[in-house]
Design an enzyme around this catalytic site. Sequence first.
Site, PDB file in Angstrom:
ATOM      1  N   LYS A 127     -23.471-102.689 -35.440  1.00 27.28           N
ATOM      2  CA  LYS A 127     -22.144-103.316 -35.451  1.00 27.28           C
ATOM      3  C   LYS A 127     -22.303-104.765 -35.036  1.00 27.28           C
ATOM      4  O   LYS A 127     -23.268-105.112 -34.363  1.00 27.28           O
ATOM      5  CB  LYS A 127     -21.224-102.610 -34.441  1.00 27.28           C
ATOM      6  CG  LYS A 127     -19.751-102.835 -34.683  1.00 27.28           C
ATOM      7  CD  LYS A 127     -19.218-101.876 -35.723  1.00 27.28           C
ATOM      8  CE  LYS A 127     -17.791-102.169 -36.105  1.00 27.28           C
ATOM      9  NZ  LYS A 127     -17.219-101.062 -36.901  1.00 27.28           N
ATOM     10  N   ASP A 167     -14.342-104.978 -40.466  1.00 26.50           N
ATOM     11  CA  ASP A 167     -13.695-104.226 -39.375  1.00 26.50           C
ATOM     12  C   ASP A 167     -12.477-105.073 -39.011  1.00 26.50           C
ATOM     13  O   ASP A 167     -12.011-105.847 -39.857  1.00 26.50           O
ATOM     14  CB  ASP A 167     -14.672-104.051 -38.186  1.00 26.50           C
ATOM     15  CG  ASP A 167     -14.181-103.008 -37.176  1.00 26.50           C
ATOM     16  OD1 ASP A 167     -14.406-101.813 -37.400  1.00 26.50           O
ATOM     17  OD2 ASP A 167     -13.543-103.384 -36.166  1.00 26.50           O
ATOM     18  N   THR A 211     -11.123 -95.975 -45.818  1.00 19.57           N
ATOM     19  CA  THR A 211     -10.982 -95.484 -44.445  1.00 19.57           C
ATOM     20  C   THR A 211      -9.636 -94.786 -44.266  1.00 19.57           C
ATOM     21  O   THR A 211      -9.558 -93.670 -43.730  1.00 19.57           O
ATOM     22  CB  THR A 211     -11.134 -96.642 -43.439  1.00 19.57           C
ATOM     23  OG1 THR A 211     -12.304 -97.378 -43.776  1.00 19.57           O
ATOM     24  CG2 THR A 211     -11.245 -96.108 -42.030  1.00 19.57           C
ATOM     25  N   SER A 379     -18.904 -97.201 -48.177  1.00 24.71           N
ATOM     26  CA  SER A 379     -19.844 -98.335 -48.146  1.00 24.71           C
ATOM     27  C   SER A 379     -21.213 -97.888 -48.634  1.00 24.71           C
ATOM     28  O   SER A 379     -21.902 -98.614 -49.364  1.00 24.71           O
ATOM     29  CB  SER A 379     -19.988 -98.877 -46.718  1.00 24.71           C
ATOM     30  OG  SER A 379     -18.933 -99.759 -46.390  1.00 24.71           O
TER      31      SER A 379
HETATM   32  P1  NDP Z   1      -7.362-104.948 -39.512  1.00 26.76           P
HETATM   33  O1  NDP Z   1      -7.765-106.224 -38.893  1.00 26.76           O
HETATM   34  O2  NDP Z   1      -7.142-104.883 -40.972  1.00 26.76           O
HETATM   35  O3  NDP Z   1      -6.033-104.397 -38.822  1.00 26.76           O
HETATM   36  C1  NDP Z   1      -5.972-104.162 -37.462  1.00 26.76           C
HETATM   37  C2  NDP Z   1      -4.573-103.711 -37.102  1.00 26.76           C
HETATM   38  O4  NDP Z   1      -4.570-103.263 -35.754  1.00 26.76           O
HETATM   39  C3  NDP Z   1      -3.558-104.842 -37.176  1.00 26.76           C
HETATM   40  O5  NDP Z   1      -2.293-104.310 -37.481  1.00 26.76           O
HETATM   41  C4  NDP Z   1      -3.609-105.401 -35.767  1.00 26.76           C
HETATM   42  O6  NDP Z   1      -2.434-106.079 -35.373  1.00 26.76           O
HETATM   43  C5  NDP Z   1      -3.777-104.131 -34.950  1.00 26.76           C
HETATM   44  N1  NDP Z   1      -4.513-104.463 -33.714  1.00 26.76           N
HETATM   45  C6  NDP Z   1      -5.777-104.942 -33.623  1.00 26.76           C
HETATM   46  N2  NDP Z   1      -6.122-105.164 -32.349  1.00 26.76           N
HETATM   47  C7  NDP Z   1      -5.054-104.823 -31.632  1.00 26.76           C
HETATM   48  C8  NDP Z   1      -4.783-104.814 -30.262  1.00 26.76           C
HETATM   49  N3  NDP Z   1      -5.707-105.223 -29.365  1.00 26.76           N
HETATM   50  N4  NDP Z   1      -3.577-104.364 -29.862  1.00 26.76           N
HETATM   51  C9  NDP Z   1      -2.638-103.948 -30.770  1.00 26.76           C
HETATM   52  N5  NDP Z   1      -2.842-103.952 -32.088  1.00 26.76           N
HETATM   53  C10 NDP Z   1      -4.020-104.363 -32.513  1.00 26.76           C
HETATM   54  O7  NDP Z   1      -8.483-103.897 -39.065  1.00 26.76           O
HETATM   55  P2  NDP Z   1      -8.809-102.454 -39.665  1.00 26.76           P
HETATM   56  O8  NDP Z   1      -7.576-101.827 -40.191  1.00 26.76           O
HETATM   57  O9  NDP Z   1      -9.977-102.616 -40.556  1.00 26.76           O
HETATM   58  O10 NDP Z   1      -9.318-101.668 -38.362  1.00 26.76           O
HETATM   59  C11 NDP Z   1      -8.451-100.877 -37.559  1.00 26.76           C
HETATM   60  C12 NDP Z   1      -9.270 -99.884 -36.773  1.00 26.76           C
HETATM   61  O11 NDP Z   1     -10.001 -99.035 -37.668  1.00 26.76           O
HETATM   62  C13 NDP Z   1     -10.331-100.472 -35.847  1.00 26.76           C
HETATM   63  O12 NDP Z   1     -10.460 -99.649 -34.712  1.00 26.76           O
HETATM   64  C14 NDP Z   1     -11.605-100.388 -36.672  1.00 26.76           C
HETATM   65  O13 NDP Z   1     -12.769-100.374 -35.849  1.00 26.76           O
HETATM   66  C15 NDP Z   1     -11.385 -99.041 -37.344  1.00 26.76           C
HETATM   67  N6  NDP Z   1     -12.149 -98.797 -38.564  1.00 26.76           N
HETATM   68  C16 NDP Z   1     -12.107 -99.656 -39.626  1.00 26.76           C
HETATM   69  C17 NDP Z   1     -12.808 -99.370 -40.779  1.00 26.76           C
HETATM   70  C18 NDP Z   1     -12.722-100.223 -41.985  1.00 26.76           C
HETATM   71  O14 NDP Z   1     -13.288 -99.834 -43.011  1.00 26.76           O
HETATM   72  N7  NDP Z   1     -12.024-101.360 -41.960  1.00 26.76           N
HETATM   73  C19 NDP Z   1     -13.666 -98.172 -40.873  1.00 26.76           C
HETATM   74  C20 NDP Z   1     -13.571 -97.290 -39.726  1.00 26.76           C
HETATM   75  C21 NDP Z   1     -12.856 -97.626 -38.624  1.00 26.76           C
HETATM   76  P3  NDP Z   1      -2.428-107.687 -35.365  1.00 26.76           P
HETATM   77  O15 NDP Z   1      -2.571-108.076 -36.798  1.00 26.76           O
HETATM   78  O16 NDP Z   1      -1.143-108.034 -34.741  1.00 26.76           O
HETATM   79  O17 NDP Z   1      -3.631-108.092 -34.540  1.00 26.76           O
HETATM   80  O1  2IT Z   2     -16.099 -98.585 -38.085  1.00 26.12           O
HETATM   81  C1  2IT Z   2     -16.514 -98.479 -39.257  1.00 26.12           C
HETATM   82  O2  2IT Z   2     -17.006 -97.424 -39.686  1.00 26.12           O
HETATM   83  C2  2IT Z   2     -16.377 -99.644 -40.137  1.00 26.12           C
HETATM   84  N1  2IT Z   2     -15.813-100.658 -39.730  1.00 26.12           N
HETATM   85  C3  2IT Z   2     -16.936 -99.600 -41.530  1.00 26.12           C
HETATM   86  C4  2IT Z   2     -18.414 -99.836 -41.520  1.00 26.12           C
HETATM   87  C5  2IT Z   2     -19.043 -99.997 -42.873  1.00 26.12           C
HETATM   88  O3  2IT Z   2     -20.237-100.336 -42.859  1.00 26.12           O
HETATM   89  O4  2IT Z   2     -18.412 -99.792 -43.899  1.00 26.12           O
END
Ligand code: NDP
Ligand code: 2IT
Length: 447
Positions: A127, A167, A211, A379
Amino acid sequence: MLHERLSSIYDNVLRRNPGEIEFHQAVREVLESIGPVLGKHPEYAESKIIERICEPERQIIFRVPWEDDQGEVHINRGFRVEFNSALGPYKGGLRFHPSVYLGIVKFLGFEQIFKNGLTGLPIGGGKGGSDFDPKGRSDREVMRFCQSFMTELYRHIGEYTDVPAGDIGVGQREVGYLFGQYKRITNRYESGVITGKGLSYGGAQVRTEATGYGCAFFVDEMLKARGTSFDGRRVVVSGSGNVAVYAIEKVQQLGGVVVACSDSSGYVLDEKGIDLDLLKQVKQVERHRLGVYAERRGEGAAFVSGQSLWEVPCEVAMPSATQNEITGRDAELLVRNGCVAVGEGANMPTTPEGIRVFQEAGVSFGPGKAANAGGVATSALEMQQNASRDSWTFEFSEQRLQTIMRDIHGRCLQSADEYGLPGNYVAGANIDGFKRVADAMLSLGLI
Ligand code: NDP
Ligand code: 2IT
């Protein structure tokens, strides 16, 4: 409770990684699950597999200087933690958020090892990220930051070495700038070096949706195992980013009614069900705060700030924003209001107290390692398509994703059963993921 040997390993992790509280939390949860495995497999302890897994293979920290639109210079910190490559090249996303520090990157990298193992695909765990805050920055500022970040990162990654993705704060825009700079520096069109790319330059169908869709498929399996389905159920999804939006889309397709979602400014309650086109327009196209959704939606939708989203009554909760967003109190409230299933779209969104509350109440609780593994699994499918210079259709890719999520669900239940913990998806995911990595490490010798 930790087994005696595991407790001394945990104490060592605390001592060697001071102040990294999220990393400690992630390690503890895995160690709590694998006690029974050590009884059956003394070879893991003899070879110090757990001690080795808790120590990253490599940790890279670097300076990222960049210039904003006014010509002012900023300095951020970049990270890449290459945690474990027993199963394949390090694989895991990049997070750009002001809260990023080594402890966050290590917790995410550690989780990723087991998640990736659980997918059954040939990917190791890693990561990275930066404390850069993309909010309010222009496209050109984001581009300059990404170029500077990649100017150091490029020497550490490669399609056979380490393959980043997105992420929090890193979506297709950022992946495009990062890949562009990698290509420019190396003079190689090495598509498999990063995933989450746009479809016009080597990206894969369904990776954007994977996801969120995968999490909805996983919850669907949990509901089926309870003899029920999404049909007509009230669902609350936290966040409104990549994972949340596509979780909402698939839940709606499966017949659920998503009545609330959130961002860091508050939540929106929309009893008629979230209008997904409007949500995408406000959050993805215009990059506005969520309040704008409520203003445009009009009658029936309300924006609420300063309160917990989890006070909204629902039957299914899908935390899809960030770590530790469901506390013990939130979990009690959810249970009292009739929640029967929780699928973690985010990584570690539920605190240890919250998990305990859900499990004791008989809620089906799908941990992130299993429920959000569809992203990284897709991925790996993108890497597969890049390696064979092929591209699959949306329908075929989605079918693959659904099968992968069904298999992960089955494997969690099977491992939980095997160790006498029926229905415990947390134990099942940790045990299955751990055993895959541990067995590979044993075969590879002292690495
Ligand atoms: P994005 O940046 O697209 O969206 C994040 C969302 O979460 C936004 O709505 C954001 O609000 C909110 N958020 C982030 N940090 C905070 C915080 N500290 N407090 C409150 N709200 C928060 O990210 P993703 O959707 O990609 O990721 C979301 C989660 O999913 C994470 O935990 C990530 O690790 C996990 N994840 C993502 C994957 C992927 O493929 N993208 C795969 C697996 C897991 P705001 O815009 O206001 O900050
Ligand atoms: O937390 C996760 O699994 C991700 N942000 C996606 C990682 C990836 O390599 O697609």
